[in-house]
Structures are given as C-alpha cells and as structure tokens.
Write a protein that holds these residues in place. Structure first.
Motif, mmCIF file in Angstrom:
data_model
loop_
_atom_site.group_PDB
_atom_site.id
_atom_site.type_symbol
_atom_site.label_atom_id
_atom_site.label_comp_id
_atom_site.label_asym_id
_atom_site.label_seq_id
_atom_site.Cartn_x
_atom_site.Cartn_y
_atom_site.Cartn_z
ATOM 1 N N ALA A 138 43.395 46.192 47.034
ATOM 2 C CA ALA A 138 44.817 45.953 46.794
ATOM 3 C C ALA A 138 45.233 46.706 45.538
ATOM 4 C CB ALA A 138 45.082 44.459 46.636
ATOM 5 N N LEU A 139 46.479 47.106 45.504
ATOM 6 C CA LEU A 139 47.001 47.852 44.363
ATOM 7 C C LEU A 139 46.784 47.095 43.054
ATOM 8 C CD1 LEU A 139 48.460 50.310 43.248
ATOM 9 C CD2 LEU A 139 50.632 49.183 43.769
ATOM 10 N N ASN A 140 46.948 45.781 43.077
ATOM 11 C CA ASN A 140 46.784 45.006 41.836
ATOM 12 C C ASN A 140 45.321 44.938 41.368
ATOM 13 O OD1 ASN A 140 45.834 43.240 43.776
ATOM 14 N ND2 ASN A 140 46.923 41.457 42.974
ATOM 15 N N GLU A 141 44.379 45.422 42.181
ATOM 16 C CA GLU A 141 42.962 45.457 41.789
ATOM 17 C C GLU A 141 42.532 46.836 41.287
ATOM 18 O OE1 GLU A 141 40.948 44.335 45.362
ATOM 19 O OE2 GLU A 141 41.640 42.264 45.265
ATOM 20 N N GLU A 143 43.461 48.864 38.724
ATOM 21 C CA GLU A 143 43.168 49.064 37.290
ATOM 22 C C GLU A 143 41.757 48.590 36.949
ATOM 23 O OE1 GLU A 143 45.648 50.691 35.701
ATOM 24 O OE2 GLU A 143 46.884 50.461 37.499
ATOM 25 N N ARG A 168 43.250 57.372 38.548
ATOM 26 C CA ARG A 168 44.320 56.571 39.151
ATOM 27 C C ARG A 168 45.200 57.462 40.023
ATOM 28 N NH1 ARG A 168 49.177 54.129 39.213
ATOM 29 N NH2 ARG A 168 49.192 51.875 39.132
ATOM 30 N N HIS A 181 48.484 45.284 52.054
ATOM 31 C CA HIS A 181 48.703 43.861 51.764
ATOM 32 C C HIS A 181 47.497 43.300 51.043
ATOM 33 C CE1 HIS A 181 52.213 44.028 54.312
ATOM 34 N NE2 HIS A 181 51.451 44.615 55.253
ATOM 35 N N ALA A 182 47.748 42.477 50.045
ATOM 36 C CA ALA A 182 46.662 41.894 49.247
ATOM 37 C C ALA A 182 45.870 40.871 50.004
ATOM 38 C CB ALA A 182 47.199 41.255 47.977
#
Length: 182
Positions: A138-141, A143, A168, A181-182
């Motif tokens: 997921a995008l939020n993972e 970093e 990145r 989707h997360a």
C-alpha cells in the motif's frame, strides 16, 4: 609454505565461473576484484558495517538477499547465483548500454557524490523493487519499506535523501508495485 586452496564454482551475472582454485580464506570482495575483474563492489569499511560491498545472492526458492562480500568468504558462494552491480545494466547487440531503472533514477536525482556507496544502494534498491513486483504494498507503507531497504547502507557524503527520493520515484513510476487499496 603453500596456501591451501579449494575449488570454487559459481554463476555471477549469468556467467559461469570455475571450478577455480581459490585460497580457503579469501573474501568474496577479493575474489570479485582479483579473479573475475568485477570491481564495482566497493571495499568500504572491511567490517561488514557500511554495505558498500554487498552482492545479491539469488536462491533456488526464488528469494534473493544482500550478502556482504567483505566479511563473507568466497567459498560461501560455491554453487550459488550471484549478482553484482555490473549485472544490472543491459548491453544490446550494438553495444548500447541501458541502465536499470534504479541506476537511471540515481542519475536523475544526483543521488551520489563520491559514488563509493552507490553499488550497495543499487543492489538494495533493486531487491526492494523485485520484492514489490512479487508483493505490492500500500502507498502508506512505501516510506517504511524504502527506509527498511536502505537503512543498513552508509553514505559518507550524506546522500541519503537523494537515494531515498530516487528509490521512491522509481517505485512510483513502475506500474504494479503499489496496491490500489490498502
């Protein structure tokens, strides 16, 4: 007094080597430099701390890992498939070189100054991309995944931000690495 040797046979960057008689205590970094003229991996600290020397070992299971060549004996690699920084770019029949996406991103972001640590960062980022190809995140993972992939690599010129931004960028530009989707 003679130096004890053992035969060593392995594949590096899809090229078979051996069997070669290699001194028993020879470190892999020295084998790469002295026996097969692959000098891209750098001897930084010589203690396995900086990760400038890492090579990638590809296992039969389909997994891969970074291995520090300055503290790992050449015979550990016997029978293994190894990739070094020299194995990422591709050369066509006309001699034209195409850099890997990671190498190209590092250039575009001016990621390195002296370049000593760059081979290790290239290998680490390459492994991250390969893991994400098999298992998108997921995008939020993202970093955290980049930090985890690069955290053991030391840059003496403090180019961390640019390496991080380049990785990145290449992840974001490569379709299929980020889950919708997360």
């Amino acid at each position: 007094m003679s130096i004890k040797t053992q035969p060593l046979e392995l594949t590096i960057n899809n090229q078979h080597y051996g069997p070669l008689d290699v001194p028993e205590g020879l470190m892999m970094i020295d084998f790469l430099h002295e026996y097969v003229a692959l000098t891209g991996s750098r001897l930084g600290c010589g203690q396995g701390i900086c990760h400038a020397c890492v090579a990638i070992v590809d296992h039969e299971s389909g997994t891969s890992e970074e291995v520090r060549t300055c503290i790992t004996g050449a015979h550990f690699f016997n029978g293994k498939k190894v990739r070094t920084v020299e194995g990422h770019a591709k050369t066509d029949d006309k001699g034209e070189v195409t850099l890997s996406p990671v190498q190209q991103a590092f250039l575009e972001h001016y990621s390195f100054q002296c370049g000593y640590c760059t081979p290790g960062f290239v290998n680490a980022a390459t492994l991250l991309l390969e893991r994400l190809e098999k298992n998108p995140i997921a995008l939020n993972e993202l970093e955290g995944a980049i930090e985890a992939a690069l955290e053991n690599h030391i840059c003496r010129c403090t180019g961390y931000v640019r390496y991080y931004e380049a990785v990145r960028d290449v992840v974001m530009k490569t379709p299929g690495l980020i889950r919708e989707h997360a």
